[in-house]
Design a protein around this motif. Structure first.
Motif, PDB file in Angstrom:
ATOM      1  N   GLY A  57       0.826  -1.194   0.000  1.00 35.44           N
ATOM      2  CA  GLY A  57       0.000   0.000   0.000  1.00 35.44           C
ATOM      3  C   GLY A  57       0.858   1.240   0.000  1.00 35.44           C
ATOM      4  O   GLY A  57       2.090   1.175   0.012  1.00 35.44           O
ATOM      5  N   LYS A  58       0.207   2.392  -0.012  1.00 36.32           N
ATOM      6  CA  LYS A  58       0.900   3.686   0.017  1.00 36.32           C
ATOM      7  C   LYS A  58       0.136   4.633   0.925  1.00 36.32           C
ATOM      8  O   LYS A  58      -1.085   4.523   1.084  1.00 36.32           O
ATOM      9  CB  LYS A  58       1.007   4.270  -1.393  1.00 36.32           C
ATOM     10  N   TYR A  59       0.874   5.552   1.520  1.00 38.02           N
ATOM     11  CA  TYR A  59       0.247   6.560   2.364  1.00 38.02           C
ATOM     12  C   TYR A  59       0.845   7.928   2.027  1.00 38.02           C
ATOM     13  O   TYR A  59       2.010   8.028   1.627  1.00 38.02           O
ATOM     14  CB  TYR A  59       0.432   6.244   3.847  1.00 38.02           C
ATOM     15  N   PRO A  94       0.865   6.905   9.264  1.00 39.78           N
ATOM     16  CA  PRO A  94      -0.450   6.351   9.600  1.00 39.78           C
ATOM     17  C   PRO A  94      -0.458   4.836   9.478  1.00 39.78           C
ATOM     18  O   PRO A  94       0.453   4.230   8.895  1.00 39.78           O
ATOM     19  CB  PRO A  94      -1.366   7.005   8.565  1.00 39.78           C
ATOM     20  N   LYS A  95      -1.490   4.217  10.017  1.00 44.06           N
ATOM     21  CA  LYS A  95      -1.647   2.777   9.879  1.00 44.06           C
ATOM     22  C   LYS A  95      -1.984   2.451   8.424  1.00 44.06           C
ATOM     23  O   LYS A  95      -2.922   2.995   7.851  1.00 44.06           O
ATOM     24  CB  LYS A  95      -2.753   2.278  10.810  1.00 44.06           C
ATOM     25  N   CYS A  96      -1.223   1.554   7.873  1.00 44.33           N
ATOM     26  CA  CYS A  96      -1.363   1.261   6.446  1.00 44.33           C
ATOM     27  C   CYS A  96      -2.601   0.398   6.201  1.00 44.33           C
ATOM     28  O   CYS A  96      -2.840  -0.584   6.911  1.00 44.33           O
ATOM     29  CB  CYS A  96      -0.114   0.543   5.945  1.00 44.33           C
ATOM     30  N   HIS A  97      -3.376   0.781   5.203  1.00 45.15           N
ATOM     31  CA  HIS A  97      -4.504  -0.037   4.744  1.00 45.15           C
ATOM     32  C   HIS A  97      -4.765   0.294   3.277  1.00 45.15           C
ATOM     33  O   HIS A  97      -4.160   1.198   2.698  1.00 45.15           O
ATOM     34  CB  HIS A  97      -5.755   0.158   5.609  1.00 45.15           C
ATOM     35  N   GLY A  98      -5.682  -0.425   2.684  1.00 44.77           N
ATOM     36  CA  GLY A  98      -5.888  -0.304   1.247  1.00 44.77           C
ATOM     37  C   GLY A  98      -6.718   0.876   0.803  1.00 44.77           C
ATOM     38  O   GLY A  98      -6.738   1.201  -0.395  1.00 44.77           O
TER      39      GLY A  98
END
Length: 221
Positions: A57-59, A94-98
């Motif tokens: 993922g990316k943030y 931040p907490k990584c998610h999709g």
């Protein structure tokens, strides 16, 4: 209690005391916002959505530049010590998610918060050695946290030691009382030994006989 306090010392030492000792010692100052922006290139991360589910993922990388009041130096602001170690370019990780939209909305909310503080000084912490331009907003491990990490385990250890000491003292006193209660008692308030009782009886009988003879000799006269 003593075993629990030792376990607390071990856990706090690994999770809090050791990172505090290894972290850079910072002093408090005032900061003012210079400008904020979100980088065009998003940072890579990995997220998990279950036991066998994971993916890349990316943030968005939010950068907050501040001006130190005491020195006038421009620095990059981070949330805390962990944010500096995790990613030295971004304000926080931040907490990584999709869901990329949620990540972007969170970054925009924080950016808007700092934009409203433009020109307003706020508290921050900097490195007094001047070797690093990183400034943090809050200290994760301050002196009060270290005090609680040392005080409560020490208090629990002291309480356990007092309980053990009181139990040992009670056992000693009970054995002492049992020893004196089973020992022969003599003198005032106790039983007179058998030999002394026998001597006293013989002396009493002899004395009474002597009185009787003296009385018999008196009456014929």
């Amino acid at each position: 209690m003593m075993g629990f306090s030792v376990l607390m010392f071990f856990l706090f030492g690994i999770t809090i005391l050791k990172p505090f000792l290894l972290s850079t010692q910072r002093e408090e100052s005032n900061c003012t916002i210079v400008h904020t922006h979100i980088m065009d290139d998003w940072m890579d991360c990995a997220f998990t959505c279950g036991t066998d589910c994971q993916g890349p993922g990316k943030y968005p990388c939010l950068q907050v530049f501040v001006n130190l009041t005491h020195s006038g130096q421009k620095a990059l602001l981070h949330y805390n010590e962990e944010a500096v170690q995790t990613d030295s370019k971004c304000f926080y990780t931040p907490k990584c998610h999709g869901n990329r939209n949620n990540l972007l909305d969170s970054a925009l909310d924080i950016k808007e918060f700092f934009d409203h503080k433009n020109g307003t000084p706020f508290s921050c912490f900097y490195n007094p050695d001047g070797q690093s331009e990183d400034v943090i907003l809050i200290k994760k491990y301050d002196q009060m946290v270290i005090f609680h990490c040392l005080f409560w385990p020490s208090l629990t250890l002291l309480g356990g030691a007092l309980i053990v000491g009181m139990v040992r003292l009670t056992q000693y006193l009970s054995l002492l009382c049992e020893k004196y209660s089973t020992a022969p008692r003599g003198g005032i308030g106790g039983k007179v030994p058998y030999m002394k009782q026998h001597q006293f009886k013989v002396w009493s009988v002899g004395r009474s006989k002597g009185r009787s003879r003296g009385t018999l000799r008196w009456w014929p006269n």
